[in-house]
Scaffold this active site. Structure first.
Site, PDB file in Angstrom:
ATOM      1  CG  ASP A   1      -1.818   1.165   1.430  1.00  0.00           C
ATOM      2  OD1 ASP A   1      -1.813   2.134   0.446  1.00  0.00           O
ATOM      3  OD2 ASP A   1      -2.107   1.539   2.527  1.00  0.00           O
TER       4      ASP A   1
ATOM      5  CG  ASP B   1      -6.001   3.224   0.519  1.00  0.00           C
ATOM      6  OD1 ASP B   1      -5.182   2.171   0.368  1.00  0.00           O
ATOM      7  OD2 ASP B   1      -6.560   3.106  -0.793  1.00  0.00           O
TER       8      ASP B   1
ATOM      9  CG  ASP C   1      -1.179   1.442  -3.594  1.00  0.00           C
ATOM     10  OD1 ASP C   1       0.018   1.176  -3.975  1.00  0.00           O
ATOM     11  OD2 ASP C   1      -1.710   1.930  -2.654  1.00  0.00           O
TER      12      ASP C   1
ATOM     13  CG  ASP D   1      -7.749 -13.293 -12.676  1.00  0.00           C
ATOM     14  OD1 ASP D   1      -8.327 -13.880 -13.461  1.00  0.00           O
ATOM     15  OD2 ASP D   1      -7.128 -13.754 -11.612  1.00  0.00           O
TER      16      ASP D   1
ATOM     17  CG  ASP E   1     -12.389 -16.560 -12.161  1.00  0.00           C
ATOM     18  OD1 ASP E   1     -11.715 -16.870 -11.360  1.00  0.00           O
ATOM     19  OD2 ASP E   1     -13.395 -16.274 -11.872  1.00  0.00           O
TER      20      ASP E   1
ATOM     21  CD  GLU F   1      -9.959 -20.881 -10.731  1.00  0.00           C
ATOM     22  OE1 GLU F   1      -9.978 -20.875  -9.607  1.00  0.00           O
ATOM     23  OE2 GLU F   1     -10.666 -20.048 -11.246  1.00  0.00           O
TER      24      GLU F   1
ATOM     25  CG  HIS G   1      -6.571 -15.591  -5.349  1.00  0.00           C
ATOM     26  ND1 HIS G   1      -6.056 -16.377  -6.302  1.00  0.00           N
ATOM     27  CD2 HIS G   1      -7.900 -15.322  -5.577  1.00  0.00           C
ATOM     28  CE1 HIS G   1      -7.256 -16.722  -6.993  1.00  0.00           C
ATOM     29  NE2 HIS G   1      -8.233 -16.145  -6.473  1.00  0.00           N
ATOM     30  CG  ASP G   2      -9.451 -18.629  -4.881  1.00  0.00           C
ATOM     31  OD1 ASP G   2      -9.930 -17.822  -4.337  1.00  0.00           O
ATOM     32  OD2 ASP G   2      -9.582 -18.899  -6.062  1.00  0.00           O
TER      33      ASP G   2
HETATM   34  C1  GLC Z   1     -12.067 -18.271  -8.893  1.00  0.00           C
HETATM   35  C2  GLC Z   1     -11.171 -17.240  -8.173  1.00  0.00           C
HETATM   36  C3  GLC Z   1     -12.164 -17.021  -6.910  1.00  0.00           C
HETATM   37  C4  GLC Z   1     -13.405 -16.403  -7.327  1.00  0.00           C
HETATM   38  C5  GLC Z   1     -14.305 -17.339  -8.203  1.00  0.00           C
HETATM   39  C6  GLC Z   1     -15.295 -16.668  -8.642  1.00  0.00           C
HETATM   40  O1  GLC Z   1     -12.137 -19.406  -8.143  1.00  0.00           O
HETATM   41  O2  GLC Z   1      -9.917 -17.702  -8.149  1.00  0.00           O
HETATM   42  O3  GLC Z   1     -11.068 -15.974  -5.991  1.00  0.00           O
HETATM   43  O4  GLC Z   1     -14.146 -16.046  -5.827  1.00  0.00           O
HETATM   44  O5  GLC Z   1     -13.324 -17.806  -9.052  1.00  0.00           O
HETATM   45  O6  GLC Z   1     -14.947 -15.413  -9.684  1.00  0.00           O
END
Ligand code: GLC
Length: 566
Positions: A19, A23, A27, A96, A204, A258, A325-326
Site C-alpha cells: 500500500d 489507505d 495498489d 486475470d 477464471d 483455472e 489466493h483461494d
Molecule cells: C475463482 C477465483 C476466486 C473467485 C471465483 C469466482 O475460483 O480464483 O477467487 O471467488 O473464481 O470468480
C-alpha cells in the site's frame, strides 16, 4: 512459442501486496515499487488478480468495467507504468480474465435486468417454479444448483419476475455464453488488453462457461450440486477454441485456465482448444472429505502421489502450485508451520520446482507465510467463508464464532489474503504504522518477513532463488519424463525426471526424494530401478554437493534431497 513452459510465475493479490497511498489497501504503484524484489527472485512472469473496476463483493472477481482500473488500486497510467517497468526487466504480465460472470453493477447486467433491447439474453435468466403453497403462490428457483459459496445458485429479480443464475456470489451473475454477442464482447475485452501489451491471461473458472440448454437438477449428494451440468459443459470446447483462435493466437498470448472439476483427460481437450497451462484442483481436494470447503481429513500421501502422477503422465501442461489466493497457506496445511516451518516450506517448494509443469509462487510463499488465526466474524473478509459458515451454522443449529472457529481458520481464503510481510514494523511494511489495513496483519510478521529473509542465506527465500536457478540450468526438470518410485510408501515421495526418452537431449537424470512428514523414514530404492547416485544438487538440509550417499536412504523431518543420477 512456449516460453511459459520454462517460466516461473509469481502471483500477486494486489489488495494485499503493498500500500503506497496509506489507505490500508494495496495498489498498483505498490507493485511497481517492488519490481526489483520480484526480479531478484528470478521469476519470468507476474499474474495479477483482477484490478478492474469492481464493487469488490468478491474482491475484484465481480467486474463492473473490464476496461477501467478499480480506483483503490490506482489509475490506468499507474498500470501502464507498471507494465513498462516489468517489460524493461523482461518480466511478462498476465492479467486475470473473469468471463464466467460480471458484477451485478456492470452496465450489461443493469440493462439486462431492465430487459433493454439487445441485452435481455446477456445473462442466464429462467422462470421459477410456481406452485400453490400455504401462503399463496410460491416461486422457487428453476433447479437445485448451488452456488460455490453455498445456498441456491439462483436469485429472484422482481422486475423481470425471473431468476438469474449465479454460480458464485449473488452479485456475480453468470454471463450467457450461448449468446454470440456475449462471446464477441469478451473477445473484444481480451483484444483490448492484448493491444495494450499484456502477455496473456489467467482465465477464471473457465471450464464453467458453457451451460446446458435445459436446466436439470444436479445430483444432490455431490460436492457442488449441479456441477455435472455446468462444469466442462456441452459447448465449452467450441467457445474456448473460438476465443483462443480469434483473440489469443494472433498475439501469441499465453492462456492459463483455472478449471475446477477437471480431469486429466478433459484437460487434454482444453489443450487442443488452445489453453496452454491448466490449473487443476485435485491435489487441493484431498483434505476436504466429500464436500469441498467445509470438512477436513488428513492428507494421505499415497493418494497425493497418485493424483500428481496421473497429471504428470498426461499430454497437457499444468501449473504446479501449493498456494494461491483461494487456498489456505500450504505450509500450515501440508507442512508444519511451527517446529519445521522452514524445512517443510522448502520441501514443498522442492516438489513445485522439480515436477513437470510451470511453477507458480503465490506472494509470501517464498518467505513461508502461514495461516492467520482469526478471532471473530468481524475479522473475516471473504464472502465465501462468511456465507458457508452462516449456512452451516443454521443447518446444524449452532451459534457463535467459537463453535466454527477451527474449521473457519482452517479453510478461510483470508489465510492467503493477509498482507504481504515485508518487515517487522507495525504495518509489516505493507502499510504505514497507524493505518488500519483492510484485513488483519498476521502478528508473526515480527519474525516472518522479507527483510529478515533477505539477510539470511539459509532462508526460505534464498532456497526459492536457488530452486529457480536450478530449474533454469536443468531443462530435464522442465521437459524430462516423470517416473514415480515407491508408490505405496506412506511417508516419502520419490520420483525420477529423465530426458532419456528425448533423443535430441543429453541423457540427464534427476532423482527427487522428499519426506512429507516429521518422522525419520528410511528406505531403499526398488531393485529393478537402475541408477547410480552422483551427487546431491539441492537439499533443504545441509548436504548439497555430497557424493557418498549409500544405498540406504534416511531422511530427516521434511527433508528433501535432489540427486543427479546416472
Ligand atoms: C475463482 C477465483 C476466486 C473467485 C471465483 C469466482 O475460483 O480464483 O477467487 O471467488 O473464481 O470468480
Amino acid at each position: 512459442m512456449t516460453w511459459w513452459k520454462e517460466a516461473v510465475f509469481y502471483q500477486i493479490y494486489p489488495r494485499s501486496f503493498n500500500d503506497t497511498d496509506g489507505d490500508g489497501v494495496g495498489d498498483i504503484r505498490g507493485i511497481a515499487e517492488k519490481v526489483d524484489y520480484i526480479d531478484e527472485l528470478g521469476v519470468d512472469a507476474l499474474w495479477l488478480n483482477p484490478i478492474y473496476e469492481s464493487p469488490q463483493a468478491d474482491y475484484g472477481y465481480d467486474v463492473s468495467d473490464y476496461r477501467a482500473i478499480h480506483d483503490e488500486y490506482g489509475t490506468m497510467e499507474d498500470w501502464e507504468n507498471l507494465l513498462e517497468k516489468l517489460h524493461d526487466r523482461d518480466i511478462r504480465l498476465v492479467m486475470d480474465l473473469v468471463a464466467n460472470h460480471t458484477s451485478d453493477e456492470h452496465a450489461w447486467f443493469v440493462k439486462s435486468r431492465e430487459s433493454e433491447d439487445g441485452y435481455e439474453d446477456y445473462y442466464v435468466w429462467r422462470e421459477g417454479e410456481k406452485s400453490e403453497g400455504n401462503e399463496g403462490v410460491e416461486n422457487s428457483p428453476p433447479n437445485n444448483w448451488e452456488s460455490a459459496f453455498g445456498g441456491s445458485a439462483w436469485k429472484y429479480d422482481e422486475g423481470r419476475d425471473e431468476f438469474y443464475l449465479h454460480l458464485f456470489h449473488d452479485k456475480q451473475p453468470d454471463l450467457n455464453w450461448r449468446n454470440p454477442d456475449v462471446r464477441e464482447e469478451i473477445a473484444d475485452v481480451v483484444e483490448w488488453w492484448l493491444e495494450k501489451g499484456v502477455d496473456g491471461f489467467r482465465m477464471d473458472v473457465v471450464n464453467l462457461l458453457s451451460k446446458p440448454e435445459e436446466f436439470p437438477d444436479g445430483e444432490p449428494e455431490s460436492g457442488w450440486v449441479g456441477y455435472e451440468h455446468f462444469a466442462n459443459g456441452p459447448r465449452i470446447h467450441d467457445y474456448l477454441g473460438e476465443l483462443c483462435e480469434r483473440a489469443f493466437e494472433p498475439y501469441d498470448a499465453v492462456t492459463v485456465g483455472e478449471m475446477p472439476e477437471v480431469t486429466p483427460d478433459e484437460a487434454e481437450r482444453y489443450a487442443e482448444d488452445g489453453i496452454d497451462i491448466v490449473i487443476p484442483f485435485e491435489h487441493m481436494e484431498l483434505d476436504t472429505g466429500d464436500t469441498v470447503d467445509w470438512y477436513t481429513t488428513e492428507v494421505d500421501l499415497v493418494e497425493l502421489k497418485e493424483v500428481f502422477s496421473r497429471w504428470q503422465e498426461t499430454d497437457c501442461w499444468t501449473s504446479l502450485y501449493w498456494n494461491n489466493h483461494d487456498q489456505p497457506r500450504a505450509v500450515s496445511r501440508f507442512g508444519d508451520d511451527e517446529e519445521y516451518r522452514v524445512e517443510s516450506a522448502k520441501m514443498l517448494a522442492t516438489l513445485s520446482f522439480t515436477l513437470k509443469g510451470t511453477a507458480f509462487i503465490y506472494q509470501g510463499e517464498e518467505i513461508g507465510m502461514t495461516n492467520a488465526e482469526f478471532e471473530s466474524f468481524d475479522e473475516i473478509k471473504d464472502t465465501g467463508t462468511l456465507r458457508r459458515a452462516k449456512l452451516a451454522m443454521e443447518e446444524i443449529g449452532i451459534k457463535g464464532f467459537e463453535n466454527v472457529r477451527d474449521i473457519v481458520n482452517y479453510w478461510t481464503r483470508d489465510n492467503a489474503r493477509t498482507p504481504m510481510q515485508w518487515s517487522d514494523e507495525e504495518g509489516a511494511g505493507f502499510t504505514e504504522s497507524g493505518v488500519e489495513p483492510w484485513i488483519k496483519i498476521n502478528p508473526n510478521h515480527e519474525y516472518i518477513n522479507v527483510k529478515e529473509a533477505r539477510e539470511d542465506e539459509d532462508s526460505i527465500l534464498s532456497y526459492y532463488r536457488d530452486l529457480i536457478e536450478l530449474r533454469k540450468q536443468n531443462p530435464v526438470l522442465v521437459y524430462g519424463d516423470y517416473e514415480l518410485l515407491l508408490d505405496d510408501h506412506p511417508e516419502v515421495y520419490v520420483y525420477e525426471r529423465s530426458s532419456k526418452g528425448n533423443e535430441d537431449e543429453e541423457n540427464d537424470r534427476v532423482l527427487v526424494t522428499a519426506n512429507f512428514f516429521d518422522g525419520e523414514p528410511s528406505f531403499s530404492l526398488p531393485e529393478d530401478y537402475d541408477c547410480e547416485l552422483v551427487e546431491v544438487i539441492i537439499s533443504n538440509y545441509e548436504g548439497k554437493g555430497e557424493t557418498d550417499t549409500g544405498d540406504e536412504f534416511e531422511l530427516r523431518p521434511y527433508e528433501a534431497r535432489v540427486y543427479r543420477v546416472e
